[in-house]
Design an enzyme around this catalytic site. Structure first.
Site, mmCIF file in Angstrom:
data_model
loop_
_atom_site.group_PDB
_atom_site.id
_atom_site.type_symbol
_atom_site.label_atom_id
_atom_site.label_comp_id
_atom_site.label_asym_id
_atom_site.label_seq_id
_atom_site.Cartn_x
_atom_site.Cartn_y
_atom_site.Cartn_z
ATOM 1 N N THR A 1 0.793 -1.228 0.000
ATOM 2 C CA THR A 1 0.000 0.000 0.000
ATOM 3 C C THR A 1 0.831 1.287 0.000
ATOM 4 O OG1 THR A 1 -0.355 -0.213 2.385
ATOM 5 C CG2 THR A 1 -2.090 -1.047 0.945
ATOM 6 N N GLU B 1 -8.114 6.207 -24.399
ATOM 7 C CA GLU B 1 -7.506 5.897 -25.692
ATOM 8 C C GLU B 1 -8.110 6.786 -26.773
ATOM 9 O OE1 GLU B 1 -7.580 1.764 -26.820
ATOM 10 O OE2 GLU B 1 -6.594 2.160 -28.734
ATOM 11 N N ARG C 1 -12.858 1.449 -39.467
ATOM 12 C CA ARG C 1 -11.658 1.049 -38.714
ATOM 13 C C ARG C 1 -11.456 -0.469 -38.675
ATOM 14 N NH1 ARG C 1 -13.416 1.337 -32.324
ATOM 15 N NH2 ARG C 1 -15.604 0.842 -32.649
ATOM 16 N N ARG D 1 6.283 -7.415 -17.884
ATOM 17 C CA ARG D 1 6.488 -6.975 -19.260
ATOM 18 C C ARG D 1 7.926 -6.575 -19.577
ATOM 19 N NH1 ARG D 1 2.383 -9.632 -21.400
ATOM 20 N NH2 ARG D 1 0.421 -9.092 -20.374
#
Lengths: 302, 302, 302, 302
Positions: C89, C120, C196, C223
């Site tokens: 936390t 986005e 699109r 990642r």
């Protein structure tokens, strides 16, 4: 004994009913359903509902059309792989709903796990029962002398007696006054949402708590750990037994990789590599602080 | 036809099995389980599992020991009360798990709803099928002239034909090249995680999606709305039909308070009060902008 | 070159302005603000805003009134303790907001991290630019022969040329058709939300992404890992450099305990203990599967 | 007076320092930073940090490269549009960090809002102060006779005196015993994690609480509402004043659409339409229950 006769009868009635379902069922969990598993002096954990089983974890991981299982041993291997590589989303595909009765100070720790759904008994709306957690003698411990947030040796004799007497009498007096403030006999009666503020943190509350298996494992790793406060750990341990019956393969993988596993820093890993090559590694040449080295020795010593 | 014979057979086999359970069951949902409800040209929605029913919502709201229901009509009243007053936690006590096949551009909108669990078919690990969404003639619309993010009138004749031809031929060529790049005949073969980048956004993907009823309602309110893009709205509408069978009372309350309800600003509410007193209220004296007034007239006109 | 002259000018203008603030500032981060750090062929990462620094982590852990720091070395020790014991936390008390430009297939992996805020660029509302990710020669790899979701050796010669040609020509044709469908010259023009769907997954999109430091570390651990797909890993590595400048002590602890650390199962830990006692441990007597043993040897071999 | 001289000095020192920053700043918020805004008898709200302003909301909505603002009036219109149409993600791009001192029973309501970051003062690790919430005379109310979870008229005279006496003396005795149990003079001293269970729910705790603006608005809508318990409402009202200084346009939109707005069901909307056409609508022909009709009349009556 945490249940009234009416409550026990309701539970018995509910356990007596079965309905056919097309959903996956977990035999170990069906056996547990609705039963109040006692915890502490007045608390319990009851399974109200569940979704999924070991096979459902694999089915989601494979995004499959049917049952998604080839064989039980394949599933176990896949589950171990998913757990080892932190693929957490398939475990999120199982869900459990519990009814828990617990002291307020335990509830306050528990609620810090935010990724769950909760409905708590409302003391704004209802009147709480006269039930307080009073520690058993083997739980009445002194402040730890080495750890700022833990317990040390047990209290004994007169000190233990004094503590129990204070806890009991303060709880009873607080509850007497709670009732006196609420009473509408000869007076208006204080609002429930205000009167509750007089009640100490060892009073019992209860809630419905629903969580997915991934987040439940996270909760259990922290709360079934030896460093967790005893009063929440006993709830976590009871839930561990339930989960072992629900999703046996997932629970075994959890025990191996999370509960029994360790997290080593790059520094600690480097020390192990040096030790395996025969080098003498001490705290001084380890790159770790004293506290860290002590923890590291604990890991290696087991 | 979205299913292969093998997939259809797996589903039939799964529907044929029932097991007794002590859990609450929803008869309307049992009927739905596993069936692929078709959406768009190759997509579907399948219910894989569910937890809870209308009574379970009330049981959690009451934190009760047994079934928690006094009567169906009491439950309906309580559910309406909870929905009206935004008491969302009891609705979180129900959970649904869906298997959805959908075009990638729909998946990209869908995933913006974060409070859900997802396992998507991996195009790093597996090879996607040659299935693309090609709009039906009545879905092939021009850009709206009044709304920057909507559709206007339908395309017709040669323009429609040109568009369909481009969508189809580009999809086929992209997939041919996807296969050519992956092929290991006479070459090394490109990694799947790279080859997938050539595929357009109308290719179909699939996932397991699990969500609680409160968050599902939030999704449905936004995505079954007339302003949502048609291609996600048809999924939301299919799910609405499923939810109506699962938790009929909760769905009725949702329809009344959320889907069919409106949110009025303080300004709009003030206008209504003035109108009910007989005052002539116009955009000019309303305190609203032109756009807002137009929406307000839409609400009153129905 | 990812920026237009207008965009570059806007960034320069924004970097030129400073205002006095009473908030904590991170000098390393002030230096980074607004600059577009290039990633891949057209992408970037830009820091738009941040909250907190190393001291703010400690201040929250101590729930203190003032700055909460006694000394930098105290803070470093506390941060290492918090990281080692999974006290997450305090790290949540720092927040970062990034502007990222990235290929759609990378965005689809990225968005699986749900505990973040995202806005986005909308292809329903706006028209996407003609910018596609085309791998550099040293990123053009074959499917791995040992790992179902990884890459193996590089493609070479004609095969590489063929792949690049397909990626480029398909992207250009798809974009030409995108424009042709949108065009309102002599026709109605297809709605943007439909057009699109013809665009492949290597087109660039962009978003604002805001996340707290704890969840960012979780993202980076997965990642920036060697098993992550190269195209997302380069974004994660760029963010790692930024975070190292922002919260140096926290980043160092993260590197030691998470990035460079390992998670050992109870079985693996037991093997290490046996090895340290001089026992000969092999896969056969380890209790591990072959795959697990191979990973374990990798850990020890380093 | 909630602050010790040392704490007040620390705050003064912190307010005296400014540093130049490239980040957006909110002048109204800079003025608020670190100051303890008093709430109830010993509580407070302090802003520790913030991220973003009105322009940052628009910048994220537009995914823009520079400041993203054309003009203040454009921004206001966009913010109203976003609020009206439930586009919540741009509001998530602002973040606030507060230091709050509050009674435990208020903390227990507050924590039910899960989408926030919290670090609470630990009573396992530290010793709580002798500070308890004792209601002022104008907050000492009876249970409501019409609402199961609200307050009615004020207590008076002897009853009020009795209640205050019980609250005060129980709090003092509980704290005396807390100290007696902890004491290590002539005894071992009970562990802090156990001793705290004797403390009533009106003792003060404190925490750092960090939340994004969208979730903060949700909190404020529920907790600054007239139906919220007074003791949490006063915190919410103080935060409202702070937010009005931080993001004036967003707060105004929030007031108009959320705080002052209403949610009408399809049934209620239909009644309004009928009334505007001149029809006599009564509870009997409204389709609403008596409770709902009463609430509806309240909405129209204002």
């Amino acid at each position: 004994m945490p249940l009234s006769p009416d409550q026990a009868a309701e539970i018995t009635a509910q356990r007596a009913q079965t309905t056919p379902t097309r959903r996956v069922t977990s035999p170990g969990m069906e056996e547990r359903l609705y039963t109040a598993h006692p915890v502490l002096d007045h608390g319990f954990v009851r399974v109200i509902d569940y979704m999924g089983d070991d096979a459902a974890i694999c089915q989601a991981a494979r995004v499959s059309y049917g049952k998604g299982t080839k064989s039980v041993s394949n599933d176990e291997g896949l589950i171990r792989y998913l757990m080892r590589h932190w693929h957490s989303t398939p475990f999120e595909m199982c869900e459990i709903k519990l009814h828990v009765k617990l002291p307020v100070f335990v509830a306050r720790q528990w609620i810090r796990h935010r990724t769950a759904n909760v409905n708590e008994y409302s003391a704004r709306y209802s009147i709480l029962d006269r039930e307080f957690y009073i520690p058993a003698p083997d739980a009445l411990a002194a402040q730890s002398t080495v750890n700022n947030q833990g317990r040390g040796e047990l209290l004994e004799g007169e000190e233990a007696a004094r503590v129990l007497e204070m806890l009991k009498s303060d709880a009873m007096r607080a509850y007497d006054h709670y009732e006196a403030m609420l009473s509408t006999e000869g007076q208006k009666g204080l609002a429930r949402e205000l009167a509750r503020m007089n009640l100490p943190a060892n009073i019992y509350t209860q809630w419905y708590w629903k969580v997915d298996l991934h987040n439940l494992f996270h909760f259990l790793r922290l709360r079934a750990d030896v460093h967790a406060q005893y009063e929440i750990r006993v709830y976590a341990e009871t839930i561990c037994e339930i989960v072992a019956d629900w999703v046996p393969a997932a629970f075994k993988a959890f025990e191996d990789y999370r509960m029994g596993g360790v997290n080593l820093s790059a520094t600690a890993l480097d020390c192990i590599r040096r030790m395996l090559k025969g080098e003498e590694v001490t705290q001084e040449n380890s790159g770790m602080s004293k506290g860290e080295w002590r923890e590291f020795e604990g890991v290696l010593g087991g």
